[in-house]
Design an enzyme around this catalytic site. Structure first.
Site, PDB file in Angstrom:
ATOM      1  N   HIS A   1     -54.994   9.864  23.704  1.00  0.00           N
ATOM      2  CA  HIS A   1     -54.742   8.681  24.509  1.00  0.00           C
ATOM      3  C   HIS A   1     -53.238   8.422  24.613  1.00  0.00           C
ATOM      4  O   HIS A   1     -52.457   8.855  23.758  1.00  0.00           O
ATOM      5  CB  HIS A   1     -55.439   7.471  23.905  1.00  0.00           C
ATOM      6  CG  HIS A   1     -56.924   7.544  23.993  1.00  0.00           C
ATOM      7  ND1 HIS A   1     -57.748   6.502  23.621  1.00  0.00           N
ATOM      8  CD2 HIS A   1     -57.754   8.527  24.428  1.00  0.00           C
ATOM      9  CE1 HIS A   1     -59.009   6.845  23.823  1.00  0.00           C
ATOM     10  NE2 HIS A   1     -59.035   8.070  24.298  1.00  0.00           N
TER      11      HIS A   1
ATOM     12  N   GLU B   1     -51.606   5.718  24.109  1.00  0.00           N
ATOM     13  CA  GLU B   1     -51.119   4.963  22.952  1.00  0.00           C
ATOM     14  C   GLU B   1     -50.851   5.900  21.778  1.00  0.00           C
ATOM     15  O   GLU B   1     -49.825   5.780  21.096  1.00  0.00           O
ATOM     16  CB  GLU B   1     -52.152   3.905  22.524  1.00  0.00           C
ATOM     17  CG  GLU B   1     -52.502   2.901  23.600  1.00  0.00           C
ATOM     18  CD  GLU B   1     -53.734   3.293  24.418  1.00  0.00           C
ATOM     19  OE1 GLU B   1     -54.493   2.386  24.794  1.00  0.00           O
ATOM     20  OE2 GLU B   1     -53.949   4.505  24.683  1.00  0.00           O
TER      21      GLU B   1
ATOM     22  N   CYS C   1     -58.518   1.334  23.161  1.00  0.00           N
ATOM     23  CA  CYS C   1     -59.812   1.497  22.510  1.00  0.00           C
ATOM     24  C   CYS C   1     -59.655   1.111  21.035  1.00  0.00           C
ATOM     25  O   CYS C   1     -58.546   0.871  20.558  1.00  0.00           O
ATOM     26  CB  CYS C   1     -60.296   2.941  22.638  1.00  0.00           C
ATOM     27  SG  CYS C   1     -59.357   4.124  21.647  1.00  0.00           S
TER      28      CYS C   1
ATOM     29  N   CYS D   1     -57.290   3.487  18.975  1.00  0.00           N
ATOM     30  CA  CYS D   1     -55.878   3.216  19.277  1.00  0.00           C
ATOM     31  C   CYS D   1     -55.450   1.871  18.692  1.00  0.00           C
ATOM     32  O   CYS D   1     -54.334   1.740  18.185  1.00  0.00           O
ATOM     33  CB  CYS D   1     -55.632   3.255  20.781  1.00  0.00           C
ATOM     34  SG  CYS D   1     -55.686   4.933  21.453  1.00  0.00           S
TER      35      CYS D   1
END
Length: 146
Positions: A67, A69, A95, A98
């Site tokens: 991701h 992040e 999410c 993260c």
């Protein structure tokens, strides 16, 4: 947020492009976008690859990409920049995985645009006393984490 949108144009995931920027004292510390790990093949546009038995997706989620992040936090770590006391701008609600990483990195504030169906991430932010804002129509709205 405009910089996060620019960063997301580098994303290699065909399903969703997300960008993240970590900022402290009006200085960019690190950026990240979603995509395959460094040096590995990116997902093809249809998410299928004849050499990958599992393809790119499992139960509706990408299993090949990190991701945005995560990549921004990893970039900061690689160059030795602490994230303590910073703000993360991200083009999509983080999410829960993260969110846990953001909390552990010492980031104090998250500003996101766009929703993601993960109520648990908001619960984690609430429990950690994180300041969370949603960027909507050019304005910041505090996310009530109760």
């Amino acid at each position: 947020m405009q910089i996060a949108h620019l960063v997301k144009t580098r994303a290699t995931c065909p399903r969703r492009q997300v960008g993240a920027v970590i900022v402290r004292d009006r200085r960019i510390l690190a950026t990240g976008y979603n995509g395959a790990p460094r040096g590995l093949a990116h997902c093809p546009p249809d998410g299928q690859h004849h050499d990958w038995p599992l393809g790119c997706m499992k139960a509706g989620h990408c299993i090949r990409s990190l991701h945005a992040e995560q990549n921004s936090l990893l970039q900061a770590a690689m160059i030795g920049v602490p994230c303590e006391g910073s703000t993360m701008y991200v083009t999509c609600q983080p999410c829960n995985m993260c969110a846990k990483m953001i909390i552990n990195a010492g980031i104090e504030q998250v500003i996101y645009e766009g929703d993601y169906p993960d109520e648990f991430s908001l619960e984690l932010f609430r429990d950690s006393k994180m300041s969370v804002f949603r960027y909507f129509d050019g304005k910041l709205e505090r996310v009530e984490l109760e």
